[in-house]
Design an enzyme around this catalytic site. Sequence first.
Site, PDB file in Angstrom:
ATOM      1  N   GLN A 162      17.632   6.653  -9.591  1.00 12.20           N
ATOM      2  CA  GLN A 162      18.944   6.118  -9.221  1.00 12.20           C
ATOM      3  C   GLN A 162      18.897   4.590  -9.131  1.00 12.20           C
ATOM      4  O   GLN A 162      19.758   3.889  -9.656  1.00 12.20           O
ATOM      5  CB  GLN A 162      19.383   6.717  -7.894  1.00 12.20           C
ATOM      6  CG  GLN A 162      20.633   6.069  -7.363  1.00 12.20           C
ATOM      7  CD  GLN A 162      21.380   6.969  -6.397  1.00 12.20           C
ATOM      8  OE1 GLN A 162      21.496   8.176  -6.606  1.00 12.20           O
ATOM      9  NE2 GLN A 162      21.895   6.388  -5.339  1.00 12.20           N
ATOM     10  N   CYS A 209      13.026   6.098  -7.804  1.00 16.06           N
ATOM     11  CA  CYS A 209      13.174   5.292  -9.031  1.00 16.06           C
ATOM     12  C   CYS A 209      14.452   5.503  -9.825  1.00 16.06           C
ATOM     13  O   CYS A 209      15.132   4.539 -10.171  1.00 16.06           O
ATOM     14  CB  CYS A 209      11.992   5.555  -9.949  1.00 16.06           C
ATOM     15  SG  CYS A 209      10.532   4.688  -9.400  1.00 16.06           S
ATOM     16  N   PHE A 258      16.326   7.071 -19.561  1.00 12.35           N
ATOM     17  CA  PHE A 258      16.325   8.181 -20.522  1.00 12.35           C
ATOM     18  C   PHE A 258      15.925   9.491 -19.840  1.00 12.35           C
ATOM     19  O   PHE A 258      16.496  10.549 -20.102  1.00 12.35           O
ATOM     20  CB  PHE A 258      15.344   7.894 -21.676  1.00 12.35           C
ATOM     21  CG  PHE A 258      15.977   7.164 -22.831  1.00 12.35           C
ATOM     22  CD1 PHE A 258      16.599   5.939 -22.658  1.00 12.35           C
ATOM     23  CD2 PHE A 258      15.934   7.710 -24.111  1.00 12.35           C
ATOM     24  CE1 PHE A 258      17.175   5.259 -23.725  1.00 12.35           C
ATOM     25  CE2 PHE A 258      16.517   7.032 -25.184  1.00 12.35           C
ATOM     26  CZ  PHE A 258      17.130   5.814 -25.006  1.00 12.35           C
ATOM     27  N   ALA A 305       0.847  -1.204   0.000  1.00 12.04           N
ATOM     28  CA  ALA A 305       0.000   0.000   0.000  1.00 12.04           C
ATOM     29  C   ALA A 305       0.873   1.241   0.000  1.00 12.04           C
ATOM     30  O   ALA A 305       0.682   2.155   0.799  1.00 12.04           O
ATOM     31  CB  ALA A 305      -0.921  -0.015   1.214  1.00 12.04           C
ATOM     32  N   GLY A 306       1.865   1.281  -0.889  1.00 11.27           N
ATOM     33  CA  GLY A 306       2.806   2.399  -0.912  1.00 11.27           C
ATOM     34  C   GLY A 306       2.455   3.443  -1.948  1.00 11.27           C
ATOM     35  O   GLY A 306       1.291   3.595  -2.336  1.00 11.27           O
ATOM     36  N   LYS A 336      10.574  16.386  -4.853  1.00 10.96           N
ATOM     37  CA  LYS A 336       9.964  17.279  -5.842  1.00 10.96           C
ATOM     38  C   LYS A 336       8.728  17.876  -5.202  1.00 10.96           C
ATOM     39  O   LYS A 336       8.352  17.453  -4.101  1.00 10.96           O
ATOM     40  CB  LYS A 336       9.628  16.548  -7.141  1.00 10.96           C
ATOM     41  CG  LYS A 336       8.617  15.420  -6.949  1.00 10.96           C
ATOM     42  CD  LYS A 336       8.397  14.607  -8.204  1.00 10.96           C
ATOM     43  CE  LYS A 336       7.522  15.312  -9.207  1.00 10.96           C
ATOM     44  NZ  LYS A 336       6.964  14.378 -10.220  1.00 10.96           N
TER      45      LYS A 336
HETATM   46  C1  UDX Z   1       9.793   8.976 -12.236  1.00 16.79           C
HETATM   47  C2  UDX Z   1       9.240   8.833 -13.661  1.00 16.79           C
HETATM   48  O1  UDX Z   1       8.973  10.142 -14.181  1.00 16.79           O
HETATM   49  C3  UDX Z   1       7.974   7.986 -13.662  1.00 16.79           C
HETATM   50  O2  UDX Z   1       7.526   7.773 -14.989  1.00 16.79           O
HETATM   51  C4  UDX Z   1       8.288   6.640 -13.000  1.00 16.79           C
HETATM   52  O3  UDX Z   1       7.103   5.863 -12.923  1.00 16.79           O
HETATM   53  C5  UDX Z   1       8.863   6.837 -11.609  1.00 16.79           C
HETATM   54  O4  UDX Z   1      10.010   7.687 -11.680  1.00 16.79           O
HETATM   55  P1  UDX Z   1       9.162  10.439 -10.114  1.00 16.79           P
HETATM   56  O5  UDX Z   1      10.494  10.005  -9.592  1.00 16.79           O
HETATM   57  O6  UDX Z   1       7.973  10.279  -9.247  1.00 16.79           O
HETATM   58  O7  UDX Z   1       8.822   9.682 -11.475  1.00 16.79           O
HETATM   59  O8  UDX Z   1       9.226  11.995 -10.489  1.00 16.79           O
HETATM   60  P2  UDX Z   1       9.868  12.822 -11.721  1.00 16.79           P
HETATM   61  O9  UDX Z   1       8.922  13.878 -12.078  1.00 16.79           O
HETATM   62  O10 UDX Z   1      10.336  11.951 -12.802  1.00 16.79           O
HETATM   63  O11 UDX Z   1      11.112  13.556 -11.038  1.00 16.79           O
HETATM   64  C6  UDX Z   1      12.258  12.853 -10.589  1.00 16.79           C
HETATM   65  C7  UDX Z   1      13.311  13.831 -10.103  1.00 16.79           C
HETATM   66  O12 UDX Z   1      13.871  14.571 -11.181  1.00 16.79           O
HETATM   67  C8  UDX Z   1      12.791  14.879  -9.112  1.00 16.79           C
HETATM   68  O13 UDX Z   1      13.742  15.056  -8.086  1.00 16.79           O
HETATM   69  C9  UDX Z   1      12.662  16.120  -9.958  1.00 16.79           C
HETATM   70  O14 UDX Z   1      12.737  17.301  -9.201  1.00 16.79           O
HETATM   71  C10 UDX Z   1      13.840  15.958 -10.897  1.00 16.79           C
HETATM   72  N1  UDX Z   1      13.700  16.701 -12.167  1.00 16.79           N
HETATM   73  C11 UDX Z   1      12.687  16.397 -13.015  1.00 16.79           C
HETATM   74  C12 UDX Z   1      14.636  17.680 -12.498  1.00 16.79           C
HETATM   75  O15 UDX Z   1      15.571  17.956 -11.739  1.00 16.79           O
HETATM   76  N2  UDX Z   1      14.520  18.320 -13.699  1.00 16.79           N
HETATM   77  C13 UDX Z   1      13.510  18.050 -14.591  1.00 16.79           C
HETATM   78  O16 UDX Z   1      13.478  18.671 -15.656  1.00 16.79           O
HETATM   79  C14 UDX Z   1      12.565  17.046 -14.231  1.00 16.79           C
HETATM   80  P1  ADP Z   2       6.602   2.028  -3.767  1.00 17.03           P
HETATM   81  O1  ADP Z   2       7.094   3.436  -3.987  1.00 17.03           O
HETATM   82  O2  ADP Z   2       7.243   1.054  -4.713  1.00 17.03           O
HETATM   83  O3  ADP Z   2       5.117   1.920  -3.740  1.00 17.03           O
HETATM   84  P2  ADP Z   2       6.662   1.852  -0.849  1.00 17.03           P
HETATM   85  O4  ADP Z   2       7.818   1.609   0.050  1.00 17.03           O
HETATM   86  O5  ADP Z   2       5.957   3.169  -0.791  1.00 17.03           O
HETATM   87  O6  ADP Z   2       7.172   1.547  -2.330  1.00 17.03           O
HETATM   88  O7  ADP Z   2       5.534   0.731  -0.616  1.00 17.03           O
HETATM   89  C1  ADP Z   2       5.765  -0.628  -0.593  1.00 17.03           C
HETATM   90  C2  ADP Z   2       4.887  -1.247   0.496  1.00 17.03           C
HETATM   91  O8  ADP Z   2       4.969  -2.675   0.381  1.00 17.03           O
HETATM   92  C3  ADP Z   2       5.290  -0.924   1.924  1.00 17.03           C
HETATM   93  O9  ADP Z   2       4.197  -0.292   2.584  1.00 17.03           O
HETATM   94  C4  ADP Z   2       5.626  -2.296   2.555  1.00 17.03           C
HETATM   95  O10 ADP Z   2       5.209  -2.398   3.905  1.00 17.03           O
HETATM   96  C5  ADP Z   2       4.827  -3.241   1.687  1.00 17.03           C
HETATM   97  N1  ADP Z   2       5.314  -4.642   1.671  1.00 17.03           N
HETATM   98  C6  ADP Z   2       6.574  -5.091   1.467  1.00 17.03           C
HETATM   99  N2  ADP Z   2       6.614  -6.446   1.493  1.00 17.03           N
HETATM  100  C7  ADP Z   2       5.337  -6.876   1.718  1.00 17.03           C
HETATM  101  C8  ADP Z   2       4.709  -8.174   1.838  1.00 17.03           C
HETATM  102  N3  ADP Z   2       5.411  -9.312   1.716  1.00 17.03           N
HETATM  103  N4  ADP Z   2       3.385  -8.216   2.079  1.00 17.03           N
HETATM  104  C9  ADP Z   2       2.665  -7.076   2.193  1.00 17.03           C
HETATM  105  N5  ADP Z   2       3.194  -5.840   2.075  1.00 17.03           N
HETATM  106  C10 ADP Z   2       4.511  -5.716   1.844  1.00 17.03           C
END
Ligand code: UDX
Ligand code: ADP
Length: 463
Positions: free
Chosen positions: A279, A277, A227, A11-12, A340
């Site tokens: 890194q 995501c 990318f 539920a993240g 962000k």
């Molecule tokens: C990213 C991808 O965009 C998304 O498709 C994937 O599912 C998960 O990873 P997210 O990490 O949630 O999403 O946010 P994103 O908007 O991509 O920003 C990532 C980081 O890059 C942030 O720290 C943001 O501030 C930074 N960023 C983004 C910049 O520094 N410059 C930009 O032009 C765009």
């Molecule tokens: P994401 O950004 O990928 O959604 P989060 O860390 O926000 O990652 O959420 C992942 C969730 O998955 C956490 O709340 C964690 O407690 C849960 N989790 C991890 N392993 C299990 C498991 N085996 N069964 C149920 N929940 C789990």
Amino acid sequence: MKITKICCIGAGYVGGPTMAVIAQKCPHIQVTVVDLNEQRIIDWNDPNTDNIPIYEPGLSEIVAEARGRNLFFSTEVEKAIDEAQVIFISVNTPTKTYGKGKGMAADLKYIELCARQIAKVAKENKIVVEKSTLPVRTAEAIKSILDNTGNGVQFQILSNPEFLAEGTAVTDLLNPDRILIGGDTTPEGEEAIKALVDVYANWVDKEKILTTNVWSSELSKLTANAFLAQRISSINAMSELCEKTGADVNEVARAIGMDSRIGPKFLKASVGFGGSCFQKDILNLVYIAKSYGLNEVADYWEQVIIMNDHQKKRFSSKIVQTLYNTVADKKIAFLGWAFKKDTNDTRESAAIYVADDLINEQARISVYDPKVSKTKILNDLNYLETRSVEENNLAVSTFASAYDACKDAHAIAILTEWDEFTTYDWQKIYDSMHKPAFLFDGRNILDAKKLESIGFIYNGIGS
Ligand code: UDX
Ligand code: ADP
């Protein structure tokens, strides 16, 4: 096959919003989100949906509409698995902190635990969907566990990567650029793919739903993130060159972004990208490439991370240098801590690393972020294990207003591009600070000329 019951494990940030939108758009499907973390489930069930554990614009309204109708949050993992036809795995896959692949490969222990649990519980055929970002060929591992430890029932494994970005999760889910579903090319695999396509087709145009084989789907997710991150490191690399040569990176970004082949998005120079995501996925890609002996490919992508680390370091070094080479005992106000705007997520936020550097230089950090708590900020710093918990406690203070955080500060650093920062009374902030009043805009969101006319010594990125 018609889907009427879905379970999502985890539920993240991915599982919560994604399932909320599926439930809203498919009132005929019962969606149950389960998690081992009891507090997280209690928070998702908070009667006041403004208190749900994940802040995303528009999410609390969707949860208010669907929760209790066909959207449920529960800790009864086995029951939910047993009842569902489709099980989404949305658990976390952090970078390994031990053993082989430490610091690079994704840690799949949570995924494996889920697979074993599904195998143990399932008494009927099920579709298992990988939603977490995973290294290529994870589906194969999940399948092997399910087939070898299960009760003889059939499992179809689909890869359905999530492309939502935090802060815009709800709009991304409601209007996705595409939905990607990878599955086996067998008749059973195709039937499973079709069942999932039908779920999304409740609100997404069929032309936007792509189906591929499992491996292409898994690799597409890593490639998309690589990318996107690469574009940020590219513009950040140019920002350093701009600072040396007198060019302005915003002008350069605008000029190149008008080339329709390049396009204007993701060209915003910054203090460095963060988030759970980019890194992790690139390290993952590097690890996979190395494991196939593709060293040039690995080095190519690793450079994106090296550049990002450099950008964060460069920002903290600039603060120290500009403040006459010492920040010891000086108060540096941080505006923003989230990675962000419009999210309370701080994973891999540049703010953490910049603060760590400055605390090493004995600065005092005062933080204001509209959505991040002090506990989270301290946890982020403590996780680095640079110094003791007590030392971090002494070095960091947090405030409920930016005006208070900036009072008596020697410098302000903008770490997150929250919109409200552009609306402040900057004269009032200036008047409350030590002079000269330095401002380091790690997001280039403020009006440099206006701030300079007030008296600030303004430093943006790449100009
Ligand atoms: C990213 C991808 O965009 C998304 O498709 C994937 O599912 C998960 O990873 P997210 O990490 O949630 O999403 O946010 P994103 O908007 O991509 O920003 C990532 C980081 O890059 C942030 O720290 C943001 O501030 C930074 N960023 C983004 C910049 O520094 N410059 C930009 O032009 C765009
Ligand atoms: P994401 O950004 O990928 O959604 P989060 O860390 O926000 O990652 O959420 C992942 C969730 O998955 C956490 O709340 C964690 O407690 C849960 N989790 C991890 N392993 C299990 C498991 N085996 N069964 C149920 N929940 C789990």
